[in-house]
Motif scaffolding. Structure first.
Motif, short mmCIF file in Angstrom:
data_model
loop_
_atom_site.label_atom_id
_atom_site.label_comp_id
_atom_site.label_asym_id
_atom_site.label_seq_id
_atom_site.Cartn_x
_atom_site.Cartn_y
_atom_site.Cartn_z
N ARG A 91 21.53 74.38 69.95
CA ARG A 91 22.23 74.36 68.67
C ARG A 91 23.10 75.58 68.55
O ARG A 91 22.80 76.64 69.10
CB ARG A 91 21.24 74.30 67.50
N LYS B 187 28.41 76.84 64.16
CA LYS B 187 29.21 75.61 64.09
C LYS B 187 28.48 74.47 63.41
O LYS B 187 28.99 73.34 63.37
CB LYS B 187 29.64 75.19 65.50
N ASN B 188 27.26 74.73 62.93
CA ASN B 188 26.46 73.67 62.27
C ASN B 188 26.30 72.45 63.16
O ASN B 188 26.34 71.31 62.68
CB ASN B 188 27.11 73.25 60.94
N THR B 189 26.08 72.69 64.43
CA THR B 189 26.07 71.60 65.40
C THR B 189 24.87 71.71 66.34
O THR B 189 24.52 72.81 66.77
CB THR B 189 27.37 71.60 66.21
N ALA C 44 27.19 67.13 64.17
CA ALA C 44 27.60 68.14 63.20
C ALA C 44 27.02 67.82 61.83
O ALA C 44 27.13 66.69 61.35
CB ALA C 44 29.12 68.21 63.12
N LEU C 45 26.43 68.83 61.21
CA LEU C 45 25.86 68.67 59.86
C LEU C 45 26.79 69.29 58.83
O LEU C 45 27.32 70.39 59.04
CB LEU C 45 24.49 69.34 59.80
N SER C 46 26.98 68.59 57.73
CA SER C 46 27.77 69.12 56.62
C SER C 46 27.04 68.85 55.31
O SER C 46 26.17 67.98 55.24
CB SER C 46 29.15 68.48 56.58
N ASN D 70 24.38 77.60 65.46
CA ASN D 70 24.25 77.73 64.02
C ASN D 70 25.58 78.11 63.35
O ASN D 70 25.79 77.82 62.18
CB ASN D 70 23.18 78.76 63.67
N ILE E 222 22.85 73.80 54.20
CA ILE E 222 22.72 74.98 55.04
C ILE E 222 22.04 74.58 56.34
O ILE E 222 20.85 74.25 56.36
CB ILE E 222 21.91 76.07 54.32
N PHE E 223 22.78 74.64 57.42
CA PHE E 223 22.31 74.13 58.70
C PHE E 223 21.03 74.82 59.17
O PHE E 223 20.14 74.16 59.71
CB PHE E 223 23.43 74.32 59.73
N THR E 224 20.93 76.09 58.94
CA THR E 224 19.84 76.86 59.55
C THR E 224 18.47 76.58 58.96
O THR E 224 17.46 76.99 59.55
CB THR E 224 20.13 78.36 59.46
N SER F 111 15.48 76.51 64.04
CA SER F 111 16.63 77.36 63.79
C SER F 111 16.72 78.53 64.75
O SER F 111 17.83 78.90 65.20
CB SER F 111 16.57 77.89 62.35
#
Length: 121
Positions: A73, A77-79, A23-25, A75, A28-30, A53
Motif C-alpha cells: 500500500r 496515494k490512498n492506494t 484507490a480509496l476516496s 498511504n 482517511i485511507f490510513t 496501515s
C-alpha cells in the motif's frame, strides 16, 4: 461516501504477471485494513491478502499464493496494490478490493466493483 476503484485486471498467459490497484476516496485511507479477495466461477469469495496501515501483511491460504502474490500500500496515494506473478489458470477470478475499519460502535466495510483476471493461453 467511501469509494474503492480497482484497475489492472485483464487477460494474461500462464506464467505472466499483473498488478492490481485499488484507490480509496472519501475517507482517511490510513485507518483501514485493506484487502484483496477473489471469487472464481461457482466458488465463494475468498481472502487473498490483507495489509494494515503500518504494512503488516497477511496471506490467506498461503500455499496457493505464497511467493507469487505480494500486497502493498501507498498511504500517500490512498492506494493498495496486488502484484501477481507466475500466474496460473486457477488464479482466474474476479478480484475485489476491500477496506475495513472497526470503530468503537460499528464496523465499516467497503468493497470495490471487482476486476476480472483471466489466466489462459
Amino acid at each position: 461516501q467511501v469509494q474503492l476503484v480497482e484497475s489492472g485486471g485483464g487477460l494474461v498467459q500462464p506464467g505472466g504477471s499483473l498488478r492490481l490497484s485499488c484507490a480509496l476516496s472519501g475517507s482517511i485511507f490510513t485507518i483501514y485494513i485493506m484487502g484483496w479477495y477473489r471469487q472464481a466461477p461457482g466458488k465463494q469469495r475468498e481472502l487473498v491478502a490483507s495489509i494494515q496501515s503500518g504494512g503488516t501483511t497477511t496471506y490467506a491460504d498461503a500455499d496457493s499464493v505464497k511467493g507469487r502474490f505480494t500486497i502493498s500500500r501507498d498511504n500517500a496515494k490512498n492506494t493498495v496494490y496486488l502484484q501477481m506473478n507466475s500466474l496460473k489458470p486457477e488464479d482466474t477470478a474476479v478480484y475485489y478490493c476491500n477496506a475495513v475499519y472497526v470503530g468503537l460502535e460499528r464496523k465499516y466495510d467497503y468493497w470495490g466493483q471487482g476486476t476480472q483476471v483471466t489466466v489462459s493461453s
